[in-house]
Design an enzyme around this catalytic site. Structure first.
Site, short mmCIF file in Angstrom:
data_model
loop_
_atom_site.label_atom_id
_atom_site.label_comp_id
_atom_site.label_asym_id
_atom_site.label_seq_id
_atom_site.Cartn_x
_atom_site.Cartn_y
_atom_site.Cartn_z
N GLU A 1 0.79 -1.26 -0.08
CA GLU A 1 -0.05 0.29 -0.09
C GLU A 1 0.96 1.13 -0.02
OE1 GLU A 1 -3.38 1.97 3.04
OE2 GLU A 1 -2.05 0.58 3.72
N LYS B 1 -9.82 2.58 -3.06
CA LYS B 1 -10.23 1.84 -1.80
C LYS B 1 -11.63 1.98 -1.67
CE LYS B 1 -8.38 1.30 2.91
NZ LYS B 1 -7.53 1.84 3.86
N CYS C 1 -5.46 -2.82 2.69
CA CYS C 1 -5.49 -2.70 4.16
C CYS C 1 -6.78 -3.19 4.85
CB CYS C 1 -4.62 -1.52 4.39
SG CYS C 1 -4.05 -1.41 6.33
#
Length: 410
Positions: free
Chosen positions: A238, A293, A345
């Protein structure tokens, strides 16, 4: 004499609460130090639930306070990189108090059966959208299932143990149904040679412009190594490239050229129409696909409060920065005929990212754990990913900065 009894009574209350917190947290710390025994996790988990059902209200509050800290003290470590490290003790205290309040509510009605349903309801509560506090995780590495139904059966089983002698023996019945009889069915690995790059870049240097070229070159060196070793795909963590990659034409074109020899997935930021995104970039041949995301980290990437409070917090603590924007739906990458769900994540530990899998058996999750290391955060994250991998029968490739990479195959 009365004073001595009172002191002893207070000590007992505190000790009961502390022991309960230790029992409810032991599975994290045992796995953190690579102590993995199913029988031990099973016994400690059941004992923790038993204590949770039997200790008095004050002990319950103490248990909640220390459980919150044992599980989540590391959240405060991110304050270091916002230059507000002086707030770390306050943040840790606040975390403990929030969980202490939730535990206080478990005894809102003085009926033993109420506590059973209250603890079960607690497994559905997500304060401010943060969903890592799942008590069923106690049994993730045990002989019991981790489904909601199994957790409820375990609660009922321990409830019977708290009853009078003629009912105690009934505890075995729900426990039998909570037992995990199924053997794990391993998912066949994709026919791809995958290089999972393990970066170690400190968070306090990552976004310093002076270090940008050096960090970019580290990423390019990893890509060149993977090409040299004839890998089909390289995965980088990330925000491994600490830039707005879609605005850097030179680097984009360079990566497209490298992608003629190897497929590349790398984390970076992207910017479109006044919106900033935390993104994954998939390079294949001369094409690039950007996956933004979907689920943002509460208080890290998004302030889950009304606008007036959100703007105030961003102004005071984040130098006036705006929240990140979020995508509406998850993205899948088709890599040499194999479909991979993208996750960045935190969202790899939420149900939302697993929506509409439509037969997808693989997930690529990228993280930057430098915000929280050294701590037990990577361990808890791994436990959660195993939990979701089993729940959705999916294989997860987890590539991270500043903690160990791993593959979860349910």
């Amino acid at each position: 004499m009365f004073l001595v009894k009172q002191i002893n009574f207070n000590k007992t209350i505190i000790i009961k609460g502390l022991i309960t917190a230790i029992l409810l947290s032991s599975f994290i710390y045992l796995q953190h130090f690579d102590i993995n025994y199913k029988i031990l996790n099973s016994v400690l988990g059941l004992t923790g639930i038993y204590f949770l059902l039997t200790i008095p209200r004050i002990s319950l509050v103490i248990a909640g306070f220390f459980t919150g800290i044992f599980w989540f003290y590391w959240i405060s470590f991110s304050f270091i990189y916002y230059h507000i490290s002086y707030l770390i003790p306050i943040a840790i205290l606040a975390i403990g108090l929030i969980v202490a309040f939730l535990f206080f509510l478990l005894d809102a009605i003085k009926k033993p059966i109420f506590r059973v349903f209250a603890i079960f309801a607690l497994s559905f509560i997500e304060p401010f959208g943060f969903n890592w506090f799942k008590l069923e995780l106690l049994f993730e590495s045990s002989y019991f299932q981790t489904s909601k139904l199994a957790f409820f059966l375990i609660l009922v089983s321990m409830f019977f143990l708290t009853r009078k002698n003629k009912y105690k023996a009934l505890f075995i019945i729900p426990l039998i149904f909570a037992f995990n009889y199924s053997k794990p069915i391993k998912i066949k690995e994709p026919d791809l040679k995958i290089y999972m790059a393990n970066m170690h870049i400190n968070q306090d240097t990552k976004w310093n412009k002076k270090n940008r070229l050096n960090i970019i070159n580290k990423n390019l060196d990893e890509i060149d190594y993977a090409i040299q070793e004839k890998y089909d795909l390289i995965i980088l963590p990330e925000t491994s490239l600490p830039i707005l990659l879609n605005k850097d034409e030179f680097l984009l074109n360079y990566l497209k050229r490298r992608a003629k020899k190897i497929d590349i997935i790398v984390g970076s930021m992207s910017y479109t129409k006044n919106n900033y995104y935390n993104s994954s970039y998939y390079f294949s041949k001369d094409k690039v696909q950007i996956a933004n995301k979907v689920v943002l980290v509460p208080f890290g990437e998004k302030i889950p409060l009304p606008k007036i409070l959100r703007d105030f917090i961003n102004k005071i603590f984040y130098d006036g920065a705006s929240d990140y924007s979020e995508a509406k739906a998850p993205t899948d990458f088709n890599i040499n005929g194999f479909k991979f769900r993208n996750a960045i994540c935190y969202e790899a530990t939420t149900d939302k990212i697993f929506e509409n899998l439509n037969g997808t058996k693989y997930m690529i999750a990228i993280s930057n754990n430098a915000w929280f290391t050294p701590s037990i955060e990577p361990t808890l994250q791994k436990i959660l990913m195993r939990y979701y991998a089993k729940k959705y029968n999916i294989m997860i490739y987890h590539v991270t900065n500043d903690s160990k990479n791993f593959i979860v195959n349910p």
